[in-house]
Write a protein that holds these residues in place. Structure first.
Motif, PDB file in Angstrom:
ATOM      1  N   SER A   7       0.814  -1.219   0.000  1.00 50.74           N
ATOM      2  CA  SER A   7       0.000   0.000   0.000  1.00 50.74           C
ATOM      3  C   SER A   7       0.845   1.264   0.000  1.00 50.74           C
ATOM      4  O   SER A   7       0.315   2.371  -0.148  1.00 50.74           O
ATOM      5  CB  SER A   7      -0.930   0.015   1.218  1.00 50.74           C
ATOM      6  OG  SER A   7      -0.173   0.040   2.418  1.00 50.74           O
ATOM      7  N   THR A   8       2.182   1.128   0.135  1.00 50.51           N
ATOM      8  CA  THR A   8       3.049   2.309   0.160  1.00 50.51           C
ATOM      9  C   THR A   8       4.243   2.200  -0.781  1.00 50.51           C
ATOM     10  O   THR A   8       5.103   3.075  -0.763  1.00 50.51           O
ATOM     11  CB  THR A   8       3.581   2.567   1.588  1.00 50.51           C
ATOM     12  OG1 THR A   8       4.308   1.400   2.028  1.00 50.51           O
ATOM     13  CG2 THR A   8       2.455   2.864   2.556  1.00 50.51           C
ATOM     14  N   LYS A   9       4.294   1.165  -1.603  1.00 47.38           N
ATOM     15  CA  LYS A   9       5.468   1.004  -2.468  1.00 47.38           C
ATOM     16  C   LYS A   9       5.075   0.622  -3.892  1.00 47.38           C
ATOM     17  O   LYS A   9       4.230  -0.244  -4.113  1.00 47.38           O
ATOM     18  CB  LYS A   9       6.428  -0.055  -1.916  1.00 47.38           C
ATOM     19  CG  LYS A   9       7.217   0.399  -0.690  1.00 47.38           C
ATOM     20  CD  LYS A   9       8.235  -0.655  -0.280  1.00 47.38           C
ATOM     21  CE  LYS A   9       9.140  -0.143   0.831  1.00 47.38           C
ATOM     22  NZ  LYS A   9       8.414   0.125   2.066  1.00 47.38           N
ATOM     23  N   ILE A  10       5.716   1.297  -4.864  1.00 44.72           N
ATOM     24  CA  ILE A  10       5.642   0.961  -6.275  1.00 44.72           C
ATOM     25  C   ILE A  10       7.065   0.694  -6.742  1.00 44.72           C
ATOM     26  O   ILE A  10       7.985   1.454  -6.413  1.00 44.72           O
ATOM     27  CB  ILE A  10       5.019   2.109  -7.101  1.00 44.72           C
ATOM     28  CG1 ILE A  10       3.560   2.338  -6.678  1.00 44.72           C
ATOM     29  CG2 ILE A  10       5.091   1.823  -8.598  1.00 44.72           C
ATOM     30  CD1 ILE A  10       2.913   3.538  -7.339  1.00 44.72           C
ATOM     31  N   VAL A  11       7.262  -0.387  -7.490  1.00 41.71           N
ATOM     32  CA  VAL A  11       8.612  -0.711  -7.948  1.00 41.71           C
ATOM     33  C   VAL A  11       8.690  -0.648  -9.466  1.00 41.71           C
ATOM     34  O   VAL A  11       7.695  -0.838 -10.163  1.00 41.71           O
ATOM     35  CB  VAL A  11       9.060  -2.111  -7.461  1.00 41.71           C
ATOM     36  CG1 VAL A  11       9.079  -2.168  -5.948  1.00 41.71           C
ATOM     37  CG2 VAL A  11       8.181  -3.212  -8.046  1.00 41.71           C
ATOM     38  N   GLY A  12       9.888  -0.370  -9.954  1.00 41.35           N
ATOM     39  CA  GLY A  12      10.171  -0.380 -11.386  1.00 41.35           C
ATOM     40  C   GLY A  12      11.054  -1.569 -11.719  1.00 41.35           C
ATOM     41  O   GLY A  12      12.136  -1.723 -11.148  1.00 41.35           O
ATOM     42  N   MET A  13      10.603  -2.420 -12.638  1.00 33.04           N
ATOM     43  CA  MET A  13      11.325  -3.643 -12.980  1.00 33.04           C
ATOM     44  C   MET A  13      11.858  -3.568 -14.405  1.00 33.04           C
ATOM     45  O   MET A  13      11.118  -3.242 -15.330  1.00 33.04           O
ATOM     46  CB  MET A  13      10.403  -4.864 -12.837  1.00 33.04           C
ATOM     47  CG  MET A  13      11.109  -6.196 -13.005  1.00 33.04           C
ATOM     48  SD  MET A  13       9.984  -7.620 -12.826  1.00 33.04           S
ATOM     49  CE  MET A  13       9.157  -7.579 -14.428  1.00 33.04           C
ATOM     50  N   GLU A  14      13.134  -3.876 -14.581  1.00 31.83           N
ATOM     51  CA  GLU A  14      13.753  -3.880 -15.903  1.00 31.83           C
ATOM     52  C   GLU A  14      13.366  -5.149 -16.664  1.00 31.83           C
ATOM     53  O   GLU A  14      12.797  -6.084 -16.104  1.00 31.83           O
ATOM     54  CB  GLU A  14      15.271  -3.762 -15.751  1.00 31.83           C
ATOM     55  CG  GLU A  14      15.697  -2.438 -15.129  1.00 31.83           C
ATOM     56  CD  GLU A  14      17.202  -2.322 -14.967  1.00 31.83           C
ATOM     57  OE1 GLU A  14      17.923  -3.267 -15.385  1.00 31.83           O
ATOM     58  OE2 GLU A  14      17.658  -1.300 -14.422  1.00 31.83           O
ATOM     59  N   GLN A  15      13.734  -5.200 -17.951  1.00 31.22           N
ATOM     60  CA  GLN A  15      13.350  -6.327 -18.815  1.00 31.22           C
ATOM     61  C   GLN A  15      13.919  -7.655 -18.338  1.00 31.22           C
ATOM     62  O   GLN A  15      13.363  -8.721 -18.617  1.00 31.22           O
ATOM     63  CB  GLN A  15      13.807  -6.045 -20.246  1.00 31.22           C
ATOM     64  CG  GLN A  15      13.089  -4.873 -20.892  1.00 31.22           C
ATOM     65  CD  GLN A  15      13.849  -4.340 -22.097  1.00 31.22           C
ATOM     66  OE1 GLN A  15      15.032  -4.044 -22.006  1.00 31.22           O
ATOM     67  NE2 GLN A  15      13.176  -4.244 -23.218  1.00 31.22           N
ATOM     68  N   THR A  16      15.023  -7.607 -17.597  1.00 30.27           N
ATOM     69  CA  THR A  16      15.638  -8.842 -17.089  1.00 30.27           C
ATOM     70  C   THR A  16      14.943  -9.364 -15.846  1.00 30.27           C
ATOM     71  O   THR A  16      15.253 -10.464 -15.378  1.00 30.27           O
ATOM     72  CB  THR A  16      17.108  -8.587 -16.738  1.00 30.27           C
ATOM     73  OG1 THR A  16      17.171  -7.564 -15.729  1.00 30.27           O
ATOM     74  CG2 THR A  16      17.881  -8.143 -17.968  1.00 30.27           C
ATOM     75  N   GLY A  17      14.039  -8.579 -15.285  1.00 28.43           N
ATOM     76  CA  GLY A  17      13.401  -8.949 -14.024  1.00 28.43           C
ATOM     77  C   GLY A  17      14.028  -8.284 -12.824  1.00 28.43           C
ATOM     78  O   GLY A  17      13.548  -8.446 -11.694  1.00 28.43           O
ATOM     79  N   TYR A  18      15.090  -7.506 -13.054  1.00 31.64           N
ATOM     80  CA  TYR A  18      15.769  -6.808 -11.956  1.00 31.64           C
ATOM     81  C   TYR A  18      14.955  -5.589 -11.531  1.00 31.64           C
ATOM     82  O   TYR A  18      14.591  -4.749 -12.361  1.00 31.64           O
ATOM     83  CB  TYR A  18      17.165  -6.372 -12.398  1.00 31.64           C
ATOM     84  CG  TYR A  18      17.901  -5.538 -11.381  1.00 31.64           C
ATOM     85  CD1 TYR A  18      18.297  -6.089 -10.164  1.00 31.64           C
ATOM     86  CD2 TYR A  18      18.208  -4.211 -11.639  1.00 31.64           C
ATOM     87  CE1 TYR A  18      18.972  -5.330  -9.222  1.00 31.64           C
ATOM     88  CE2 TYR A  18      18.897  -3.439 -10.708  1.00 31.64           C
ATOM     89  CZ  TYR A  18      19.271  -4.006  -9.494  1.00 31.64           C
ATOM     90  OH  TYR A  18      19.933  -3.252  -8.575  1.00 31.64           O
ATOM     91  N   VAL A  19      14.659  -5.487 -10.241  1.00 33.62           N
ATOM     92  CA  VAL A  19      13.932  -4.340  -9.697  1.00 33.62           C
ATOM     93  C   VAL A  19      14.942  -3.241  -9.396  1.00 33.62           C
ATOM     94  O   VAL A  19      15.719  -3.325  -8.450  1.00 33.62           O
ATOM     95  CB  VAL A  19      13.145  -4.725  -8.428  1.00 33.62           C
ATOM     96  CG1 VAL A  19      12.517  -3.489  -7.792  1.00 33.62           C
ATOM     97  CG2 VAL A  19      12.074  -5.758  -8.759  1.00 33.62           C
ATOM     98  N   SER A  20      14.951  -2.208 -10.232  1.00 31.37           N
ATOM     99  CA  SER A  20      15.965  -1.164 -10.129  1.00 31.37           C
ATOM    100  C   SER A  20      15.454   0.101  -9.448  1.00 31.37           C
ATOM    101  O   SER A  20      16.236   0.981  -9.114  1.00 31.37           O
ATOM    102  CB  SER A  20      16.494  -0.802 -11.528  1.00 31.37           C
ATOM    103  OG  SER A  20      15.429  -0.377 -12.369  1.00 31.37           O
TER     104      SER A  20
END
Length: 301
Positions: A7-20
């Motif tokens: 409820s307090t976090k949004i993540v950005g994931m690269e094409q490899t699956g790595y959350v950067s």
């Protein structure tokens, strides 16, 4: 690819699956919807953690720094209506608007959906001095509220949306300037727990509308909005499995994908309403939303 993990976090994931990237909304809880703006910042429907109200604010997560800015507090825009609402028995906070979708118009305007008032609202000057441009809702519900002059006029006698979700703005170059489409999931459930005095059943703007969770019919609705003449017209409607809450619609490649969340089913239709395929599932409370993606330019060329 960005998605919420709490409820307090949004993540950005690269094409490899790595959350950067990990974006923390801090003193705000995200809910229902978030979108990119024209600068790839993330606009988020939010509730302030310590506030007495919920689901009535819009925040921005700046794309590079991750800084949080509160853009809109609907209490500032609708103070007189806010004062007429009351806390339902047993509720912890006042969910007086219950905003459930965001759609970007041009660069500084937003279309938002208020389930609690069965009203669609266009906001202008979102980043500087937010104002309400117009609303699509019942003139009976908003009568003598001080905001009735903001309502668009219906061009014909159709039953208005009730408890709607997933309102989406569509620009169409074939239309004159000032006209565009909005499509939505019309849950067709007229309920306002923070306005228990309002009698939806006697509202002449609604017909074949439901006021509880008994079986009924929901709809895909498509409106033509004319800002020049301040009108709204229902141009397309598809009846679907009933879902009082949640649900979504998506126009894609000439078809319409419709999720009836409480019914635990979703379907794809042609634009004329011909059913092409239905999917059903079990094992949960509801299917919140369903969207179809091809992942071009992300995983595939």
């Amino acid at each position: 690819m960005y998605f919420s993990i709490s409820s307090t976090k949004i993540v950005g994931m690269e094409q490899t699956g790595y959350v950067s990237k990990i974006c923390d909304t801090g003193n705000y809880k995200l809910h229902h919807d978030y979108i990119f703006d024209s600068n790839n910042n993330i606009l988020v429907l939010a509730s302030e953690k310590e506030a007495k109200t919920s689901e009535d604010k819009i925040i921005m997560i700046e794309k590079d720094s991750g800084n949080i800015t509160e853009l809109v507090d609907l209490i500032d825009l609708l103070p007189d209506y806010y004062s007429t609402t009351s806390l339902p028995d047993g509720a912890e906070d006042l969910d007086w608007m219950h905003i459930n979708s965001l759609s970007l118009v041009d660069k500084t305007s937003l279309i938002i959906s208020s389930r609690e008032t069965s009203t669609i609202i266009k906001l202008d000057n979102t980043y500087s001095n937010p104002t309400i441009d117009y609303m699509i809702g019942s003139d009976n519900f908003w009568q003598e509220s001080g905001y009735d002059s903001l309502l668009l006029n219906k061009t014909s006698d159709f039953s208005m949306q009730a408890g709607q979700h997933s309102v989406t703005y569509v620009e169409d170059n074939s239309l004159p300037q000032g006209q565009y489409y909005l499509y939505l999931y019309n849950n067709n459930l007229a309920v306002s727990t923070t306005r228990p005095d309002y009698d939806w059943k006697s509202d002449s703007n609604y017909s074949n509308t439901y006021y509880n969770f008994k079986k009924g019919t929901s709809y895909y609705y498509k409106y033509l909005v004319d800002e020049n003449n301040r009108t709204v017209e229902l141009v397309s409607s598809i009846p679907v499995a009933y879902s009082g809450y949640v649900s979504s619609v998506q126009e894609l490649d000439g078809n319409v994908i419709i999720d009836s969340g409480i019914a635990m089913s979703w379907s794809e239709y042609s634009q004329d309403g011909t059913l092409l395929k239905t999917f059903k599932t079990t094992g949960g409370k509801f299917v919140y939303r369903v969207f179809k993606y091809d992942y071009l330019d992300y995983w595939f060329q």
